[in-house]
Design a protein around this motif. Structure first.
Motif, PDB file in Angstrom:
ATOM      1  N   LYS A  13      19.644 -25.774  29.421  1.00 13.90           N
ATOM      2  CA  LYS A  13      20.049 -26.713  28.371  1.00 13.90           C
ATOM      3  C   LYS A  13      19.429 -28.109  28.467  1.00 13.90           C
ATOM      4  O   LYS A  13      19.622 -28.920  27.571  1.00 13.90           O
ATOM      5  CB  LYS A  13      21.580 -26.846  28.360  1.00 13.90           C
ATOM      6  CG  LYS A  13      22.304 -25.547  27.982  1.00 13.90           C
ATOM      7  CD  LYS A  13      22.001 -25.148  26.561  1.00 13.90           C
ATOM      8  CE  LYS A  13      22.723 -23.878  26.149  1.00 13.90           C
ATOM      9  NZ  LYS A  13      24.179 -24.034  26.049  1.00 13.90           N
ATOM     10  N   PHE A  14      18.657 -28.398  29.522  1.00 21.78           N
ATOM     11  CA  PHE A  14      18.008 -29.701  29.587  1.00 21.78           C
ATOM     12  C   PHE A  14      17.150 -29.936  28.356  1.00 21.78           C
ATOM     13  O   PHE A  14      17.073 -31.061  27.835  1.00 21.78           O
ATOM     14  CB  PHE A  14      17.141 -29.802  30.850  1.00 21.78           C
ATOM     15  CG  PHE A  14      16.420 -31.122  31.008  1.00 21.78           C
ATOM     16  CD1 PHE A  14      16.998 -32.168  31.711  1.00 21.78           C
ATOM     17  CD2 PHE A  14      15.152 -31.333  30.452  1.00 21.78           C
ATOM     18  CE1 PHE A  14      16.344 -33.391  31.856  1.00 21.78           C
ATOM     19  CE2 PHE A  14      14.483 -32.543  30.591  1.00 21.78           C
ATOM     20  CZ  PHE A  14      15.079 -33.577  31.288  1.00 21.78           C
ATOM     21  N   PHE A  15      16.488 -28.903  27.857  1.00 16.67           N
ATOM     22  CA  PHE A  15      15.550 -29.041  26.750  1.00 16.67           C
ATOM     23  C   PHE A  15      16.203 -28.848  25.382  1.00 16.67           C
ATOM     24  O   PHE A  15      15.520 -28.915  24.360  1.00 16.67           O
ATOM     25  CB  PHE A  15      14.397 -28.055  26.923  1.00 16.67           C
ATOM     26  CG  PHE A  15      13.583 -28.307  28.158  1.00 16.67           C
ATOM     27  CD1 PHE A  15      12.605 -29.292  28.179  1.00 16.67           C
ATOM     28  CD2 PHE A  15      13.816 -27.586  29.323  1.00 16.67           C
ATOM     29  CE1 PHE A  15      11.860 -29.550  29.319  1.00 16.67           C
ATOM     30  CE2 PHE A  15      13.081 -27.831  30.471  1.00 16.67           C
ATOM     31  CZ  PHE A  15      12.105 -28.817  30.472  1.00 16.67           C
ATOM     32  N   SER A  16      17.512 -28.635  25.361  1.00 15.40           N
ATOM     33  CA  SER A  16      18.226 -28.491  24.101  1.00 15.40           C
ATOM     34  C   SER A  16      18.372 -29.841  23.404  1.00 15.40           C
ATOM     35  O   SER A  16      18.545 -30.880  24.056  1.00 15.40           O
ATOM     36  CB  SER A  16      19.617 -27.901  24.370  1.00 15.40           C
ATOM     37  OG  SER A  16      20.445 -28.000  23.235  1.00 15.40           O
ATOM     38  N   LYS A  17      18.322 -29.833  22.078  1.00  9.41           N
ATOM     39  CA  LYS A  17      18.474 -31.071  21.305  1.00  9.41           C
ATOM     40  C   LYS A  17      19.802 -31.744  21.626  1.00  9.41           C
ATOM     41  O   LYS A  17      19.902 -32.978  21.629  1.00  9.41           O
ATOM     42  CB  LYS A  17      18.384 -30.749  19.809  1.00  9.41           C
ATOM     43  CG  LYS A  17      18.547 -31.953  18.894  1.00  9.41           C
ATOM     44  CD  LYS A  17      17.445 -32.977  19.080  1.00  9.41           C
ATOM     45  CE  LYS A  17      17.575 -34.112  18.082  1.00  9.41           C
ATOM     46  NZ  LYS A  17      16.577 -35.186  18.310  1.00  9.41           N
ATOM     47  N   LYS A  18      20.830 -30.963  21.923  1.00  6.67           N
ATOM     48  CA  LYS A  18      22.140 -31.520  22.248  1.00  6.67           C
ATOM     49  C   LYS A  18      22.124 -32.274  23.576  1.00  6.67           C
ATOM     50  O   LYS A  18      23.036 -33.051  23.857  1.00  6.67           O
ATOM     51  CB  LYS A  18      23.186 -30.400  22.295  1.00  6.67           C
ATOM     52  CG  LYS A  18      23.444 -29.744  20.945  1.00  6.67           C
ATOM     53  CD  LYS A  18      24.501 -28.654  21.057  1.00  6.67           C
ATOM     54  CE  LYS A  18      24.763 -27.998  19.709  1.00  6.67           C
ATOM     55  NZ  LYS A  18      25.763 -26.905  19.812  1.00  6.67           N
ATOM     56  N   SER A  19      21.100 -32.033  24.371  1.00  5.09           N
ATOM     57  CA  SER A  19      20.998 -32.693  25.675  1.00  5.09           C
ATOM     58  C   SER A  19      19.962 -33.808  25.676  1.00  5.09           C
ATOM     59  O   SER A  19      19.473 -34.204  26.734  1.00  5.09           O
ATOM     60  CB  SER A  19      20.634 -31.659  26.747  1.00  5.09           C
ATOM     61  OG  SER A  19      21.592 -30.630  26.833  1.00  5.09           O
ATOM     62  N   ASP A  20      19.647 -34.349  24.490  1.00  2.99           N
ATOM     63  CA  ASP A  20      18.578 -35.356  24.431  1.00  2.99           C
ATOM     64  C   ASP A  20      18.911 -36.631  25.198  1.00  2.99           C
ATOM     65  O   ASP A  20      18.027 -37.432  25.492  1.00  2.99           O
ATOM     66  CB  ASP A  20      18.185 -35.671  22.987  1.00  2.99           C
ATOM     67  CG  ASP A  20      19.329 -36.221  22.143  1.00  2.99           C
ATOM     68  OD1 ASP A  20      20.444 -36.422  22.682  1.00  2.99           O
ATOM     69  OD2 ASP A  20      19.116 -36.434  20.931  1.00  2.99           O
ATOM     70  N   GLY A  21      20.169 -36.794  25.573  1.00  4.62           N
ATOM     71  CA  GLY A  21      20.533 -37.924  26.415  1.00  4.62           C
ATOM     72  C   GLY A  21      19.956 -37.816  27.820  1.00  4.62           C
ATOM     73  O   GLY A  21      19.927 -38.807  28.567  1.00  4.62           O
ATOM     74  N   LEU A  22      19.496 -36.624  28.190  1.00  5.14           N
ATOM     75  CA  LEU A  22      18.893 -36.420  29.510  1.00  5.14           C
ATOM     76  C   LEU A  22      17.396 -36.726  29.509  1.00  5.14           C
ATOM     77  O   LEU A  22      16.797 -36.909  30.571  1.00  5.14           O
ATOM     78  CB  LEU A  22      19.085 -34.962  29.952  1.00  5.14           C
ATOM     79  CG  LEU A  22      20.510 -34.406  30.008  1.00  5.14           C
ATOM     80  CD1 LEU A  22      20.464 -32.917  30.345  1.00  5.14           C
ATOM     81  CD2 LEU A  22      21.347 -35.156  31.034  1.00  5.14           C
ATOM     82  N   TRP A  23      16.811 -36.740  28.333  1.00  3.05           N
ATOM     83  CA  TRP A  23      15.349 -36.785  28.244  1.00  3.05           C
ATOM     84  C   TRP A  23      14.746 -38.099  28.743  1.00  3.05           C
ATOM     85  O   TRP A  23      13.571 -38.149  29.081  1.00  3.05           O
ATOM     86  CB  TRP A  23      14.908 -36.512  26.810  1.00  3.05           C
ATOM     87  CG  TRP A  23      15.251 -35.124  26.342  1.00  3.05           C
ATOM     88  CD1 TRP A  23      15.737 -34.099  27.106  1.00  3.05           C
ATOM     89  CD2 TRP A  23      15.146 -34.614  25.010  1.00  3.05           C
ATOM     90  NE1 TRP A  23      15.943 -32.982  26.334  1.00  3.05           N
ATOM     91  CE2 TRP A  23      15.591 -33.262  25.050  1.00  3.05           C
ATOM     92  CE3 TRP A  23      14.727 -35.154  23.792  1.00  3.05           C
ATOM     93  CZ2 TRP A  23      15.614 -32.463  23.909  1.00  3.05           C
ATOM     94  CZ3 TRP A  23      14.747 -34.354  22.661  1.00  3.05           C
ATOM     95  CH2 TRP A  23      15.181 -33.027  22.723  1.00  3.05           C
ATOM     96  N   SER A  24      15.565 -39.139  28.796  1.00  8.79           N
ATOM     97  CA  SER A  24      15.052 -40.422  29.295  1.00  8.79           C
ATOM     98  C   SER A  24      14.594 -40.311  30.748  1.00  8.79           C
ATOM     99  O   SER A  24      13.727 -41.072  31.200  1.00  8.79           O
ATOM    100  CB  SER A  24      16.116 -41.512  29.162  1.00  8.79           C
ATOM    101  OG  SER A  24      17.278 -41.176  29.916  1.00  8.79           O
ATOM    102  N   HIS A  25      15.170 -39.365  31.500  1.00  8.58           N
ATOM    103  CA  HIS A  25      14.733 -39.165  32.885  1.00  8.58           C
ATOM    104  C   HIS A  25      13.261 -38.764  32.920  1.00  8.58           C
ATOM    105  O   HIS A  25      12.487 -39.269  33.738  1.00  8.58           O
ATOM    106  CB  HIS A  25      15.578 -38.088  33.571  1.00  8.58           C
ATOM    107  CG  HIS A  25      16.986 -38.503  33.859  1.00  8.58           C
ATOM    108  ND1 HIS A  25      17.298 -39.488  34.774  1.00  8.58           N
ATOM    109  CD2 HIS A  25      18.167 -38.068  33.352  1.00  8.58           C
ATOM    110  CE1 HIS A  25      18.617 -39.643  34.825  1.00  8.58           C
ATOM    111  NE2 HIS A  25      19.162 -38.791  33.978  1.00  8.58           N
ATOM    112  N   ALA A  26      12.884 -37.857  32.032  1.00  5.56           N
ATOM    113  CA  ALA A  26      11.491 -37.415  31.970  1.00  5.56           C
ATOM    114  C   ALA A  26      10.592 -38.534  31.461  1.00  5.56           C
ATOM    115  O   ALA A  26       9.496 -38.763  31.994  1.00  5.56           O
ATOM    116  CB  ALA A  26      11.363 -36.188  31.075  1.00  5.56           C
ATOM    117  N   LEU A  27      11.072 -39.245  30.438  1.00  8.56           N
ATOM    118  CA  LEU A  27      10.262 -40.318  29.854  1.00  8.56           C
ATOM    119  C   LEU A  27      10.008 -41.425  30.870  1.00  8.56           C
ATOM    120  O   LEU A  27       8.877 -41.922  30.992  1.00  8.56           O
ATOM    121  CB  LEU A  27      10.949 -40.873  28.618  1.00  8.56           C
ATOM    122  CG  LEU A  27      10.201 -41.981  27.882  1.00  8.56           C
ATOM    123  CD1 LEU A  27       8.860 -41.477  27.369  1.00  8.56           C
ATOM    124  CD2 LEU A  27      11.046 -42.530  26.724  1.00  8.56           C
TER     125      LEU A  27
END
Length: 288
Positions: free
Chosen positions: A267-281
């Motif tokens: 679920k890291f890559f799920s749209k609902k988990s976009d709050g996690l994506w800042s870690h990658a950015l």
């Protein structure tokens, strides 16, 4: 920022096999370029929202289907000769080369999901990556899993895979919520490697004779989730032990900390988990 739609491209590997990919090109000056390497049996569409997010923040991105999967299945799956090893030795290097030609003069990074990060050491050009951000990448060793989940994993790996391969000429993994149908060779190797210590390490000197697991030194971030039964801390450590010189940082995410019910293995890559994506950015910005 304005963005443009992704562009479908076809990539030819060194062995002349073609695979399907999509390019996401930013309209602003490019910060860097990213190849998103998928998990076993997961189609590139699954990563489109995440790729668009990186595109919006100035990164050129490529997603792709490994041979025998999704749009890269160009023959009967029973006739596919794909293996995990060919994904790492042929598909992933070809994608990186295409990314380099498309976005020259910048740094190139890997975002690996499960197998996508595990197989990087098979890439003959992996040393040209400036960094890796891996999610749910581990050895997947069955005996390191908690007992309740291990029973399910043992049933699938050591029961479903050999029986399905024998009956159908491929593995019907979609029947068990395990992504796309898998070519016989992929599933057979997956089964063997997850039953052993160090995943691909079990093939060293058997089918794998050249690799760079013991020479890669690029900075890498290994992220997993507290509710992931596959890429648990023991299995992440087991996979990292194969990379003897890799500069590795680790981060374990708790879904409750982000208001999520689950992150798990997918679920890291799920749209609902976009709050996690800042870690990658943040990681990509730091290393670009």
């Amino acid at each position: 920022m304005n963005i443009q739609a992704s562009k479908h491209v076809t990539i030819t590997c060194n062995d002349r096999q073609t695979i399907s990919a999509h390019l996401f090109t930013p309209t602003s000056p490019i910060k860097g370029a990213v190849m998103i390497a998928p998990a076993t049996g997961i189609k590139q569409q699954f990563y489109a929202n995440f790729a668009t997010y990186l595109q919006q923040h100035g990164f050129g991105v490529i997603t792709f289907d490994n041979r025998g999967i999704g749009q890269s299945l160009n023959r009967s799956i029973k006739k596919s000769k794909a293996t995990l090893q060919t994904w790492g030795e042929q598909d992933m290097p070809a994608v990186l080369e295409y990314l380099q030609k498309t976005f020259p003069g910048t740094r190139h990074h890997l975002v690996g999901h499960s197998a996508g990060g595990q197989l990087v050491g098979l890439m003959h050009n992996a040393d040209q990556l400036s960094s890796a951000f891996n999610f749910a990448c581990s050895s997947g060793k069955l005996t390191n899993m908690r007992l309740a989940y291990q029973v399910k994993a043992q049933f699938f790996m050591n029961g479903v895979i050999p029986v399905s391969n024998a009956l159908f000429g491929h593995t019907k993994s979609q029947w068990f919520g395990m992504g796309e149908p898998l070519p016989k060779g992929v599933a057979k190797q997956w089964q063997k490697w997850c039953n052993a210590q160090g995943y691909v390490q079990s093939a060293f000197g058997d089918t794998v004779f050249q690799h760079c697991y013991n020479t890669l030194v690029m900075p890498s971030m290994w992220v997993n989730a507290t509710d992931d039964d596959i890429a648990n801390n023991a299995n992440v450590a087991d996979m990292l032990s194969v990379f003897s010189k890799l500069k590795a940082s680790k981060l374990t995410l708790n879904p409750k900390d982000y208001g999520l019910k689950e992150i798990g293995h997918m679920k890291f890559f799920s749209k609902k988990s976009d709050g996690l994506w800042s870690h990658a950015l943040e990681w990509l910005n730091k290393h670009s």
